[in-house]
Design a protein around this motif. Sequence first.
Motif, PDB file in Angstrom:
ATOM      1  N   UNK A 239       0.802  -1.222   0.000  1.00 53.77           N
ATOM      2  CA  UNK A 239       0.000   0.000   0.000  1.00 53.77           C
ATOM      3  C   UNK A 239       0.837   1.275   0.000  1.00 53.77           C
ATOM      4  N   UNK A 240       2.136   1.148   0.194  1.00 51.66           N
ATOM      5  CA  UNK A 240       2.990   2.344   0.243  1.00 51.66           C
ATOM      6  C   UNK A 240       2.886   3.174  -1.042  1.00 51.66           C
ATOM      7  N   UNK A 241       2.978   2.556  -2.242  1.00 53.74           N
ATOM      8  CA  UNK A 241       2.826   3.365  -3.468  1.00 53.74           C
ATOM      9  C   UNK A 241       1.448   4.023  -3.573  1.00 53.74           C
ATOM     10  N   UNK A 242       0.417   3.330  -3.102  1.00 59.08           N
ATOM     11  CA  UNK A 242      -0.939   3.871  -3.154  1.00 59.08           C
ATOM     12  C   UNK A 242      -1.052   5.096  -2.247  1.00 59.08           C
ATOM     13  N   UNK A 243      -0.570   4.958  -1.016  1.00 59.18           N
ATOM     14  CA  UNK A 243      -0.638   6.064  -0.064  1.00 59.18           C
ATOM     15  C   UNK A 243       0.201   7.244  -0.540  1.00 59.18           C
ATOM     16  N   UNK A 244       1.352   6.931  -1.139  1.00 60.95           N
ATOM     17  CA  UNK A 244       2.229   7.984  -1.639  1.00 60.95           C
ATOM     18  C   UNK A 244       1.563   8.787  -2.752  1.00 60.95           C
ATOM     19  N   UNK A 245       0.957   8.096  -3.699  1.00 63.45           N
ATOM     20  CA  UNK A 245       0.307   8.805  -4.802  1.00 63.45           C
ATOM     21  C   UNK A 245      -0.926   9.566  -4.323  1.00 63.45           C
ATOM     22  N   UNK A 246      -1.676   8.951  -3.414  1.00 62.65           N
ATOM     23  CA  UNK A 246      -2.873   9.607  -2.890  1.00 62.65           C
ATOM     24  C   UNK A 246      -2.503  10.933  -2.210  1.00 62.65           C
ATOM     25  N   UNK A 247      -1.458  10.913  -1.397  1.00 62.92           N
ATOM     26  CA  UNK A 247      -1.022  12.125  -0.710  1.00 62.92           C
ATOM     27  C   UNK A 247      -0.530  13.171  -1.699  1.00 62.92           C
ATOM     28  N   UNK A 248       0.250  12.735  -2.691  1.00 64.91           N
ATOM     29  CA  UNK A 248       0.745  13.652  -3.715  1.00 64.91           C
ATOM     30  C   UNK A 248      -0.417  14.318  -4.453  1.00 64.91           C
ATOM     31  N   UNK A 249      -1.397  13.514  -4.850  1.00 68.95           N
ATOM     32  CA  UNK A 249      -2.551  14.041  -5.594  1.00 68.95           C
ATOM     33  C   UNK A 249      -3.371  14.982  -4.721  1.00 68.95           C
ATOM     34  N   UNK A 250      -3.541  14.607  -3.468  1.00 67.61           N
ATOM     35  CA  UNK A 250      -4.310  15.441  -2.544  1.00 67.61           C
ATOM     36  C   UNK A 250      -3.697  16.836  -2.418  1.00 67.61           C
ATOM     37  N   UNK A 251      -2.381  16.892  -2.306  1.00 69.34           N
ATOM     38  CA  UNK A 251      -1.697  18.183  -2.192  1.00 69.34           C
ATOM     39  C   UNK A 251      -1.854  18.999  -3.467  1.00 69.34           C
ATOM     40  N   UNK A 252      -1.863  18.324  -4.614  1.00 68.89           N
ATOM     41  CA  UNK A 252      -2.072  19.021  -5.877  1.00 68.89           C
ATOM     42  C   UNK A 252      -3.483  19.605  -5.965  1.00 68.89           C
ATOM     43  N   UNK A 253      -4.452  18.833  -5.495  1.00 67.43           N
ATOM     44  CA  UNK A 253      -5.847  19.279  -5.559  1.00 67.43           C
ATOM     45  C   UNK A 253      -6.102  20.437  -4.604  1.00 67.43           C
ATOM     46  N   UNK A 254      -5.422  20.450  -3.477  1.00 63.85           N
ATOM     47  CA  UNK A 254      -5.584  21.568  -2.534  1.00 63.85           C
ATOM     48  C   UNK A 254      -5.135  22.883  -3.180  1.00 63.85           C
ATOM     49  N   UNK A 255      -4.126  22.809  -4.034  1.00 65.09           N
ATOM     50  CA  UNK A 255      -3.656  24.013  -4.725  1.00 65.09           C
ATOM     51  C   UNK A 255      -4.547  24.356  -5.917  1.00 65.09           C
ATOM     52  N   UNK A 256      -5.025  23.301  -6.597  1.00 64.84           N
ATOM     53  CA  UNK A 256      -5.794  23.497  -7.822  1.00 64.84           C
ATOM     54  C   UNK A 256      -6.864  22.416  -7.931  1.00 64.84           C
ATOM     55  N   UNK A 257      -8.129  22.716  -7.568  1.00 57.65           N
ATOM     56  CA  UNK A 257      -9.201  21.708  -7.594  1.00 57.65           C
ATOM     57  C   UNK A 257      -9.411  21.046  -8.956  1.00 57.65           C
ATOM     58  N   UNK A 258      -8.979  21.710 -10.035  1.00 51.44           N
ATOM     59  CA  UNK A 258      -9.154  21.116 -11.365  1.00 51.44           C
ATOM     60  C   UNK A 258      -8.291  19.867 -11.556  1.00 51.44           C
ATOM     61  N   UNK A 259      -7.342  19.655 -10.642  1.00 51.21           N
ATOM     62  CA  UNK A 259      -6.501  18.457 -10.716  1.00 51.21           C
ATOM     63  C   UNK A 259      -7.276  17.191 -10.330  1.00 51.21           C
ATOM     64  N   UNK A 260      -8.468  17.370  -9.773  1.00 52.97           N
ATOM     65  CA  UNK A 260      -9.325  16.216  -9.474  1.00 52.97           C
ATOM     66  C   UNK A 260     -10.008  15.795 -10.771  1.00 52.97           C
ATOM     67  N   UNK A 261      -9.227  15.218 -11.656  1.00 55.85           N
ATOM     68  CA  UNK A 261      -9.707  14.920 -13.000  1.00 55.85           C
ATOM     69  C   UNK A 261      -9.645  13.425 -13.308  1.00 55.85           C
ATOM     70  N   UNK A 262     -10.065  13.089 -14.517  1.00 58.48           N
ATOM     71  CA  UNK A 262     -10.125  11.697 -14.956  1.00 58.48           C
ATOM     72  C   UNK A 262      -8.751  11.031 -14.920  1.00 58.48           C
ATOM     73  N   UNK A 263      -7.739  11.718 -15.432  1.00 55.86           N
ATOM     74  CA  UNK A 263      -6.400  11.123 -15.541  1.00 55.86           C
ATOM     75  C   UNK A 263      -5.852  10.734 -14.175  1.00 55.86           C
ATOM     76  N   UNK A 264      -5.927  11.635 -13.216  1.00 52.71           N
ATOM     77  CA  UNK A 264      -5.407  11.331 -11.879  1.00 52.71           C
ATOM     78  C   UNK A 264      -6.221  10.225 -11.201  1.00 52.71           C
ATOM     79  N   UNK A 265      -7.544  10.240 -11.416  1.00 55.25           N
ATOM     80  CA  UNK A 265      -8.388   9.210 -10.808  1.00 55.25           C
ATOM     81  C   UNK A 265      -8.038   7.828 -11.342  1.00 55.25           C
ATOM     82  N   UNK A 266      -7.903   7.705 -12.653  1.00 56.05           N
ATOM     83  CA  UNK A 266      -7.578   6.414 -13.246  1.00 56.05           C
ATOM     84  C   UNK A 266      -6.168   5.962 -12.848  1.00 56.05           C
ATOM     85  N   UNK A 267      -5.292   6.919 -12.667  1.00 58.62           N
ATOM     86  CA  UNK A 267      -3.936   6.572 -12.244  1.00 58.62           C
ATOM     87  C   UNK A 267      -3.933   5.999 -10.832  1.00 58.62           C
TER      88      UNK A 267
END
Length: 288
Positions: A239-267
Amino acid sequence: MSRSTFLHLRFPFSFFLLPVYLFALAVSGNDGQIEVWLIFFILHFLLYPASNGYNSYFDKDEKSIGGLKNPPKTEKELYWWSIALDALALLLGAYLSWRFVGLLFIYGMVSKAYSHPSVRLKKMPIIGWLAAGIFQGYFTFLTVILGLENMQFGDLLAWQWQIPAILSSMLLMGSYPMTQVYQHEEDAERGDQTISLKLGILGTFHFTGVFFFFSNMGFLAYFYLYFDWMTAAAFQMSLVPVMGYFLYWYLQVRKDPSQADFTHTMRLNLISSLFLNLFFWGVYVFGS
């Protein structure tokens, strides 16, 4: 079969649902080749694609959906193919038992209720969330166990099956809202009140994070008590890679909500499914 119909059946999307099957396989330890491969085929090449196609036909999405960034317009053919795949799933399931067929039928009916206009569970944020989490997790896990072990319905009440089945749903109920986080605009326009839409973008991340924590603790305790500490540690490492990516994406979305998109979700779906599939397959192959 037209190209549009084939794409909307979304066969590759079944990979994201494979962890539940592999978890059940690992817990059962069943090495019967016919049952193992038949159930795998029925679920991932018939039942799940049938559900995808049926829901796509009634949703008529114009923007990205799970596993399909640019969905083409649906055709009536898609509806009939989804029914045909469902029927074939039931026909092949009869080789195992009528009880297995009954569970397949129930799953198919609930999945249809998710998008059919006469019921449309997708309009009900809590009920829709519970239906997806319970039937793609708990119910599917027990369906696989029943098919593998050819047991009676009452036998499924044993804690050796109930605990991992509940854990399967906890995992799905935490991750499911994330699959809706990029669809808020289209869902709102159509009147579908998904749980992710109710929670909001950041609320969906927070909700998933909390559910992920508790389901993770549950899995760790389960593997430690029913397998051994090495299996529990291996689960955590997967689960380490999963948690790592989730945290990275979360920080991106906090700066820019548009990052909550299809590409990041599928990734995120791909990373989590890949590592969970590898872990559960390893447990099945190498045993406890």
